[in-house]
Design a protein around this motif. Structure first.
Motif, mmCIF file in Angstrom:
data_model
loop_
_atom_site.group_PDB
_atom_site.id
_atom_site.type_symbol
_atom_site.label_atom_id
_atom_site.label_comp_id
_atom_site.label_asym_id
_atom_site.label_seq_id
_atom_site.Cartn_x
_atom_site.Cartn_y
_atom_site.Cartn_z
ATOM 1 N N LEU A 1 0.897 -1.150 0.000
ATOM 2 C CA LEU A 1 0.000 0.000 0.000
ATOM 3 C C LEU A 1 0.938 1.203 0.000
ATOM 4 N N ILE A 2 1.166 1.781 -1.189
ATOM 5 C CA ILE A 2 2.169 2.842 -1.309
ATOM 6 C C ILE A 2 1.636 3.984 -2.170
ATOM 7 N N PRO A 3 2.242 5.179 -2.019
ATOM 8 C CA PRO A 3 1.841 6.309 -2.864
ATOM 9 C C PRO A 3 2.161 6.018 -4.333
ATOM 10 N N LEU A 4 1.255 6.454 -5.197
ATOM 11 C CA LEU A 4 1.434 6.302 -6.632
ATOM 12 C C LEU A 4 1.284 7.682 -7.244
ATOM 13 N N ASP A 5 2.335 8.189 -7.838
ATOM 14 C CA ASP A 5 2.294 9.509 -8.492
ATOM 15 C C ASP A 5 1.892 10.635 -7.551
ATOM 16 N N GLY A 6 2.076 10.468 -6.269
ATOM 17 C CA GLY A 6 1.831 11.543 -5.321
ATOM 18 C C GLY A 6 0.394 11.849 -4.988
ATOM 19 N N THR A 7 -0.567 11.366 -5.777
ATOM 20 C CA THR A 7 -1.963 11.710 -5.526
ATOM 21 C C THR A 7 -2.838 10.508 -5.219
ATOM 22 N N PRO B 1 -7.352 -7.525 4.332
ATOM 23 C CA PRO B 1 -7.158 -6.666 5.498
ATOM 24 C C PRO B 1 -6.346 -5.410 5.193
ATOM 25 N N VAL B 2 -5.481 -5.457 4.197
ATOM 26 C CA VAL B 2 -4.730 -4.261 3.804
ATOM 27 C C VAL B 2 -5.683 -3.246 3.175
ATOM 28 N N LEU B 3 -6.599 -3.716 2.341
ATOM 29 C CA LEU B 3 -7.598 -2.820 1.767
ATOM 30 C C LEU B 3 -8.489 -2.240 2.866
ATOM 31 N N ALA B 4 -8.905 -3.064 3.821
ATOM 32 C CA ALA B 4 -9.727 -2.569 4.942
ATOM 33 C C ALA B 4 -8.962 -1.521 5.738
ATOM 34 N N HIS B 5 -7.670 -1.726 5.935
ATOM 35 C CA HIS B 5 -6.818 -0.750 6.626
ATOM 36 C C HIS B 5 -6.814 0.575 5.862
ATOM 37 N N ALA C 1 -2.159 -0.829 -18.667
ATOM 38 C CA ALA C 1 -2.683 -1.681 -17.609
ATOM 39 C C ALA C 1 -4.183 -1.450 -17.448
ATOM 40 N N ILE C 2 -4.826 -2.390 -16.769
ATOM 41 C CA ILE C 2 -6.232 -2.240 -16.426
ATOM 42 C C ILE C 2 -6.291 -1.676 -15.008
ATOM 43 N N ARG C 3 -7.032 -0.598 -14.826
ATOM 44 C CA ARG C 3 -7.120 0.053 -13.521
ATOM 45 C C ARG C 3 -8.355 -0.418 -12.770
ATOM 46 N N TYR C 4 -8.109 -0.749 -11.502
ATOM 47 C CA TYR C 4 -9.171 -1.094 -10.556
ATOM 48 C C TYR C 4 -9.134 -0.054 -9.453
ATOM 49 N N ALA C 5 -10.257 0.231 -8.847
ATOM 50 C CA ALA C 5 -10.312 1.213 -7.756
ATOM 51 C C ALA C 5 -11.318 0.757 -6.721
ATOM 52 N N GLY C 6 -11.120 1.284 -5.528
ATOM 53 C CA GLY C 6 -12.085 0.980 -4.475
ATOM 54 C C GLY C 6 -11.631 1.480 -3.134
#
Length: 160
Positions: free
Chosen positions: A82-88, A112-116, A155-160
């Motif tokens: 779980l890290i910053p990507l492009d600063g935003t 659990p990382v996503l829940a965090h 790449a295929i982008r997923y979000a949530g």
């Protein structure tokens, strides 16, 4: 300091230099890094890359978690990030040893990382997945990320 997590089968703890040999060995498997650009063919550059990721100063609550089976075996399976990507944006990602594929470990560890990210940090995340990496796309969907289209870089982008 990152929190640790436990699931029914796994322990996730902040990645340290003690994990370096396992991480390097995992990345030496061409199938494991098949969909990921990196310095995998140059041992010195590969080591420097992983060391830099381990020792980086990430913002509070962000970083890498090493994933192992519960004791007594405590077998190294891989990591979740779980890290910053492009600063935003905040990126979630995972990499697991080939021997651990097909057992649901990536889904169990990433959840659990996503829940965090959502509950403790109050952020949404993105995952950019190679279009041929069907297994990672399934993991993203199983943990509740939704496909939002291409990321602009192939790449295929997923979000949530």
């Amino acid at each position: 300091m990152l929190p640790s997590f436990e699931t029914p089968r796994l322990v996730l703890r902040p990645r340290t230099m003690a994990d370096l040999p396992d991480c390097l060995a995992m990345d030496r498997d061409p199938e494991v890094v098949r969909y990921v650009d990196g310095p995998w063919a140059d041992p010195a550059a590969h080591r420097a890359f992983v060391e830099a990721r381990i020792t980086a100063a990430y913002p509070a609550g962000l970083g890498y978690w090493t994933v192992r089976t519960r004791a007594p075996e405590a077998t190294f399976l891989g990591w979740v990030l779980l890290i910053p990507l492009d600063g935003t944006e905040i990126e979630i990602g995972w990499r697991f040893t080939r021997a651990s594929w097909g057992h649901g470990y990536a889904t169990e560890a990433a959840a659990p990382v996503l829940a965090h990210a959502r509950d403790a940090l109050g952020v949404t995340v993105v995952a950019d997945i190679h279009p041929d990496n069907a297994a990672s796309m399934r993991v993203a969907e199983k943990i509740g990320l939704r496909r939002i289209g291409p990321d602009g870089l192939g790449a295929i982008r997923y979000a949530g």
